[in-house]
Motif scaffolding. Structure first.
Motif, PDB file in Angstrom:
ATOM      1  N   ARG A 213      24.118   4.786 -46.104  1.00 47.25           N
ATOM      2  CA  ARG A 213      22.666   4.858 -45.971  1.00 47.25           C
ATOM      3  C   ARG A 213      22.272   5.652 -44.710  1.00 47.25           C
ATOM      4  N   LEU A 214      22.933   5.337 -43.603  1.00 54.04           N
ATOM      5  CA  LEU A 214      22.586   5.973 -42.332  1.00 54.04           C
ATOM      6  C   LEU A 214      22.911   7.463 -42.315  1.00 54.04           C
ATOM      7  N   ARG A 215      23.810   7.879 -43.175  1.00 51.98           N
ATOM      8  CA  ARG A 215      24.225   9.288 -43.210  1.00 51.98           C
ATOM      9  C   ARG A 215      23.051  10.223 -43.478  1.00 51.98           C
ATOM     10  N   THR A 216      22.054   9.735 -44.211  1.00 48.77           N
ATOM     11  CA  THR A 216      20.903  10.569 -44.557  1.00 48.77           C
ATOM     12  C   THR A 216      19.694  10.315 -43.661  1.00 48.77           C
ATOM     13  N   TYR A 217      19.825   9.383 -42.714  1.00 48.79           N
ATOM     14  CA  TYR A 217      18.700   9.054 -41.854  1.00 48.79           C
ATOM     15  C   TYR A 217      18.552  10.084 -40.729  1.00 48.79           C
ATOM     16  N   GLU A 218      17.326  10.239 -40.244  1.00 44.75           N
ATOM     17  CA  GLU A 218      17.039  11.168 -39.153  1.00 44.75           C
ATOM     18  C   GLU A 218      17.249  10.476 -37.805  1.00 44.75           C
ATOM     19  N   SER A 219      17.491  11.270 -36.794  1.00 40.54           N
ATOM     20  CA  SER A 219      17.563  10.744 -35.433  1.00 40.54           C
ATOM     21  C   SER A 219      16.159  10.698 -34.835  1.00 40.54           C
ATOM     22  N   PRO A 220      15.904   9.794 -33.894  1.00 38.80           N
ATOM     23  CA  PRO A 220      14.618   9.818 -33.185  1.00 38.80           C
ATOM     24  C   PRO A 220      14.381  11.152 -32.483  1.00 38.80           C
ATOM     25  N   ALA A 221      15.469  11.803 -32.067  1.00 38.31           N
ATOM     26  CA  ALA A 221      15.336  13.082 -31.362  1.00 38.31           C
ATOM     27  C   ALA A 221      14.683  14.144 -32.230  1.00 38.31           C
ATOM     28  N   LEU A 222      14.909  14.077 -33.548  1.00 36.71           N
ATOM     29  CA  LEU A 222      14.347  15.100 -34.433  1.00 36.71           C
ATOM     30  C   LEU A 222      12.822  15.080 -34.390  1.00 36.71           C
ATOM     31  N   THR A 223      12.236  13.901 -34.519  1.00 36.56           N
ATOM     32  CA  THR A 223      10.772  13.807 -34.415  1.00 36.56           C
ATOM     33  C   THR A 223      10.313  14.280 -33.050  1.00 36.56           C
ATOM     34  N   GLY A 224      11.089  13.961 -32.012  1.00 38.35           N
ATOM     35  CA  GLY A 224      10.743  14.412 -30.669  1.00 38.35           C
ATOM     36  C   GLY A 224      10.677  15.919 -30.565  1.00 38.35           C
ATOM     37  N   VAL A 244       2.050  16.190 -41.173  1.00 36.90           N
ATOM     38  CA  VAL A 244       3.183  17.091 -40.977  1.00 36.90           C
ATOM     39  C   VAL A 244       4.481  16.318 -41.203  1.00 36.90           C
ATOM     40  N   ILE A 245       5.195  16.670 -42.250  1.00 39.73           N
ATOM     41  CA  ILE A 245       6.462  16.027 -42.562  1.00 39.73           C
ATOM     42  C   ILE A 245       7.529  16.591 -41.628  1.00 39.73           C
ATOM     43  N   VAL A 246       8.160  15.720 -40.864  1.00 44.27           N
ATOM     44  CA  VAL A 246       9.102  16.139 -39.828  1.00 44.27           C
ATOM     45  C   VAL A 246      10.199  17.033 -40.393  1.00 44.27           C
ATOM     46  N   ALA A 247      10.821  16.628 -41.485  1.00 44.63           N
ATOM     47  CA  ALA A 247      11.934  17.405 -42.046  1.00 44.63           C
ATOM     48  C   ALA A 247      11.489  18.792 -42.487  1.00 44.63           C
ATOM     49  N   GLU A 248      10.279  18.909 -43.022  1.00 43.92           N
ATOM     50  CA  GLU A 248       9.807  20.199 -43.514  1.00 43.92           C
ATOM     51  C   GLU A 248       9.415  21.129 -42.369  1.00 43.92           C
ATOM     52  N   TYR A 249       8.751  20.576 -41.366  1.00 47.41           N
ATOM     53  CA  TYR A 249       8.416  21.389 -40.196  1.00 47.41           C
ATOM     54  C   TYR A 249       9.700  21.803 -39.476  1.00 47.41           C
ATOM     55  N   ALA A 250      10.664  20.909 -39.415  1.00 49.61           N
ATOM     56  CA  ALA A 250      11.936  21.224 -38.771  1.00 49.61           C
ATOM     57  C   ALA A 250      12.644  22.369 -39.494  1.00 49.61           C
ATOM     58  N   THR A 251      12.622  22.336 -40.813  1.00 53.59           N
ATOM     59  CA  THR A 251      13.245  23.408 -41.586  1.00 53.59           C
ATOM     60  C   THR A 251      12.528  24.724 -41.356  1.00 53.59           C
ATOM     61  N   SER A 265      13.743  16.567 -46.600  1.00 52.66           N
ATOM     62  CA  SER A 265      12.451  15.921 -46.786  1.00 52.66           C
ATOM     63  C   SER A 265      12.526  14.809 -47.828  1.00 52.66           C
ATOM     64  N   LEU A 266      11.766  13.742 -47.595  1.00 51.81           N
ATOM     65  CA  LEU A 266      11.678  12.636 -48.544  1.00 51.81           C
ATOM     66  C   LEU A 266      10.531  12.816 -49.534  1.00 51.81           C
ATOM     67  N   ARG A 267       9.901  13.991 -49.529  1.00 51.33           N
ATOM     68  CA  ARG A 267       8.725  14.192 -50.374  1.00 51.33           C
ATOM     69  C   ARG A 267       9.001  13.816 -51.835  1.00 51.33           C
ATOM     70  N   GLU A 268      10.065  14.342 -52.413  1.00 50.07           N
ATOM     71  CA  GLU A 268      10.348  14.070 -53.822  1.00 50.07           C
ATOM     72  C   GLU A 268      10.700  12.609 -54.039  1.00 50.07           C
ATOM     73  N   LYS A 269      11.501  12.047 -53.158  1.00 50.72           N
ATOM     74  CA  LYS A 269      11.939  10.662 -53.308  1.00 50.72           C
ATOM     75  C   LYS A 269      10.798   9.678 -53.124  1.00 50.72           C
ATOM     76  N   MET A 270       9.903   9.960 -52.177  1.00 52.95           N
ATOM     77  CA  MET A 270       8.844   9.015 -51.832  1.00 52.95           C
ATOM     78  C   MET A 270       7.531   9.302 -52.550  1.00 52.95           C
ATOM     79  N   GLY A 271       7.452  10.429 -53.251  1.00 52.59           N
ATOM     80  CA  GLY A 271       6.307  10.674 -54.117  1.00 52.59           C
ATOM     81  C   GLY A 271       5.043  11.153 -53.449  1.00 52.59           C
TER      82      GLY A 271
END
Length: 282
Positions: A213-224, A244-251, A265-271
């Motif tokens: 589960r943790l393998r796909t989780y983001e670090s707090p540093a990423l949002t920072g 602003v979705i963190v993963a998408e802006y990061a990409t 991004s969790l967009r597809e998974k979270m709807g």
């Protein structure tokens, strides 16, 4: 000599708030970090430790004991900043009440009414801090109010109280953005994915299921790093009022995890049905 930029990160003792504060320290900010623990209490160590980490990164970390459920304490925080600084460049609303009942079993009517406390520290507290911050942001270029929200605003997650708090936060930022744009101040929501906070690591580390589960989780540093990049983005005002979705802006900006990986991004998974920043593409 140009004075360092000044930020407030609420709820910065641990987790996402701490990650944001440290990233801002790396960008040279003076960061006021808030937490509830008293300075003489053993439990205050995380707040001081987070502030020290900001300083170690090259900024200046200033720990401030503040209960965001108490308006007088919040007023004292911003009065102090007004006295000590020339203004304020960034407010990150991250402080949130996380009752134990959040992960309890049963319907909302079967769980503790303490869940409604999220409307106070999490929603109302962001309103109060924002209202007190704006007068210090006038005439500051690239001023930004960023509130940490989540996909729970648009899909079921942890129940109706959690969802309503996040949805309310997003709507509040959108409406604030309309009033603040003429003043040159941006307001927006930031949506991290699932994040490896201290609490999450404690719960899921050490088992095959948890490690997967943790393998796909983001670090707090990423949002920072995303918040830090947003704060100096020449197109910041075009993001005002958005989520602003963190993963998408990061990409979009090639911001990576500490291990070099690219977040998903969790967009597809979270709807989430809403498009990410209509004028940008990934």
């Amino acid at each position: 000599m140009v004075s360092p930029k000044v930020a407030v990160v609420t709820g910065a003792s641990r987790g996402i708030g701490k990650g944001i504060a440290i990233a801002l320290g790396g960008a040279g900010y003076t960061v006021y970090l808030t937490g509830r623990a008293g300075s003489e209490d053993v439990a205050s160590t995380p707040l001081q430790s987070a502030a020290d980490a900001v300083t170690n990164e090259g900024g200046e970390g200033i720990p401030v004991v503040c209960d965001h459920g108490d308006d007088a304490q919040v007023r004292a925080l911003f009065d102090r900043i007004e006295a000590e600084q020339e203004g304020l460049d960034l407010l990150v609303n991250n402080a949130t009440c996380l009752p134990r009942a959040l992960v309890a079993q049963g319907g909302f009517w079967e769980r503790s009414l303490e869940l409604a406390d999220m409307f106070n520290v999490g929603l109302r507290s962001a309103y109060v801090a924002s209202a007190m911050a704006v007068p210090l942001m006038l005439d500051r270029p690239q001023a930004l109010i960023a509130s940490v929200s989540f996909f729970g605003a648009v899909t079921y997650f942890h129940g109706p109280a959690y969802g309503a708090q996040k949805a309310g936060l997003d709507k509040m930022m959108a409406d604030m953005a309309l009033e603040l744009k003429p003043l040159g101040i941006a307001a927006l929501s930031v949506w991290p994915g699932f994040v490896k906070t201290e609490m999450v690591l404690q719960r899921w580390s050490g088992t095959p299921e948890g490690e997967e589960r943790l393998r796909t989780y983001e670090s707090p540093a990423l949002t920072g790093h995303v918040v830090t990049t947003l704060a100096r983005d020449p197109e910041l005002m075009s993001y005002a009022g958005q989520q602003v979705i963190v993963a998408e802006y990061a990409t979009l900006h090639d911001i990576r995890e500490p291990d070099g990986s690219q977040p998903v991004s969790l967009r597809e998974k979270m709807g989430d049905p809403r498009p990410f920043h209509m004028t940008h593409s990934i």
